[in-house]
Design an enzyme around this catalytic site. Structure first.
Site, mmCIF file in Angstrom:
data_model
loop_
_atom_site.group_PDB
_atom_site.id
_atom_site.type_symbol
_atom_site.label_atom_id
_atom_site.label_comp_id
_atom_site.label_asym_id
_atom_site.label_seq_id
_atom_site.Cartn_x
_atom_site.Cartn_y
_atom_site.Cartn_z
ATOM 1 N N CYS A 113 15.432 14.569 -38.297
ATOM 2 C CA CYS A 113 14.905 15.701 -39.067
ATOM 3 C C CYS A 113 14.416 16.783 -38.110
ATOM 4 O O CYS A 113 14.113 16.518 -36.944
ATOM 5 C CB CYS A 113 13.750 15.242 -39.963
ATOM 6 S SG CYS A 113 14.254 14.084 -41.264
ATOM 7 N N CYS B 150 10.523 19.521 -46.105
ATOM 8 C CA CYS B 150 11.953 19.523 -46.396
ATOM 9 C C CYS B 150 12.126 19.709 -47.902
ATOM 10 O O CYS B 150 11.291 19.243 -48.691
ATOM 11 C CB CYS B 150 12.576 18.198 -45.950
ATOM 12 S SG CYS B 150 14.290 17.958 -46.464
ATOM 13 N N ASP B 151 13.209 20.362 -48.314
ATOM 14 C CA ASP B 151 13.414 20.576 -49.741
ATOM 15 C C ASP B 151 13.766 19.287 -50.474
ATOM 16 O O ASP B 151 13.691 19.227 -51.701
ATOM 17 C CB ASP B 151 14.483 21.646 -50.001
ATOM 18 C CG ASP B 151 15.796 21.351 -49.300
ATOM 19 O OD1 ASP B 151 15.808 20.531 -48.374
ATOM 20 O OD2 ASP B 151 16.813 21.956 -49.682
ATOM 21 N N CYS C 189 27.183 1.524 -33.937
ATOM 22 C CA CYS C 189 28.311 2.003 -34.732
ATOM 23 C C CYS C 189 29.257 2.868 -33.912
ATOM 24 O O CYS C 189 28.830 3.768 -33.182
ATOM 25 C CB CYS C 189 27.805 2.804 -35.935
ATOM 26 S SG CYS C 189 29.142 3.416 -36.992
ATOM 27 N N CYS D 146 21.604 12.171 -43.542
ATOM 28 C CA CYS D 146 20.299 12.618 -44.042
ATOM 29 C C CYS D 146 19.401 11.428 -44.369
ATOM 30 O O CYS D 146 19.826 10.483 -45.047
ATOM 31 C CB CYS D 146 20.505 13.471 -45.291
ATOM 32 S SG CYS D 146 18.958 14.032 -46.052
#
Length: 216
Positions: free
Chosen positions: A104, A119-120, A163, A173
């Site tokens: 973030c 954050c929205d 990964c 996100c």
């Protein structure tokens, strides 16, 4: 004025992406952004009629990529934010989408009453940093630090650390992360399936975009 159309991908829309994409093209709406819909934060994933499953999202990404790739190779360029950011990463350019940076970032969402959130996607009381009417920027920042909002997003899960596709995915996100002890992106398998499907052609487009200096 240039504009970008934000499209929320529900289970219904995922099944009809060809219609949506062609509708946008007919109207010359060529700057597009797609994000998976979100179930309420405290609810189990997939419990609503509009909920998007990992399989449906994987199928959506593959179909959208096919449409975009076909147009690109024919000289008709549609800007799709997710694909654009993947090309940036593959060309050694930092992504502009916060969901693709791997953590973030510092930002402020200000509501009409002055309430500030980090954050929205986290505009709920639990994450309220304060209010512009009563608090300074320093106080808002101190609250964000106390919540460890940015810091905690930098802690990789075991799945991400090992990964093959982490360099492209970056974990996605955090709002899409599961609530389990071994928290990971709910759409982890979607992204893996998409990259395995699209990577050779995505790499081809990345090389073309580099040659044509589409990203600077």
């Amino acid at each position: 004025m240039d504009f970008n159309i934000l499209t929320v991908v529900t289970s219904q829309l995922a099944q009809n992406i060809t219609k949506v994409y062609n509708f946008y093209k007919r109207n010359n709406w060529l700057y597009q952004q797609y994000i998976p819909c979100m179930d309420p934060m405290e609810e189990q994933r997939g419990g609503n009629g509009y909920s998007l499953t990992p399989q449906a999202y994987a199928d959506f990404l593959k179909k959208l990529f096919d449409l975009w790739y076909q147009d690109f190779t024919q000289g008709f360029i549609v800007s799709i934010r997710y694909f654009d950011n993947l090309l940036r990463i593959m060309n050694g350019i930092p992504p502009e989408s916060c969901a693709m940076t791997g953590h973030c970032n510092v930002q402020y969402l200000v509501e009409a009453d002055g309430s500030v959130f980090p954050c929205d996607f986290y505009a709920i009381d639990k994450y309220c940093l304060g209010n512009l009417k009563t608090d300074s920027i320093e106080q808002l920042d101190d609250k964000r630090h106390s919540l460890r909002f940015v810091e905690s997003s930098k802690e990789l899960t075991g799945k991400c650390a090992n990964c093959t596709w982490y360099g492209l995915c970056r974990g996605g996100c955090r709002r899409d992360y599961t609530q389990e002890e071994d928290s990971h992106n709910y759409y982890c398998e979607s992204y893996k399936a998409f990259f395995e499907y699209a990577y050779p052609r995505l790499s081809h487009i990345a090389n073309l975009s580099r040659q044509r200096s589409l990203f600077r």
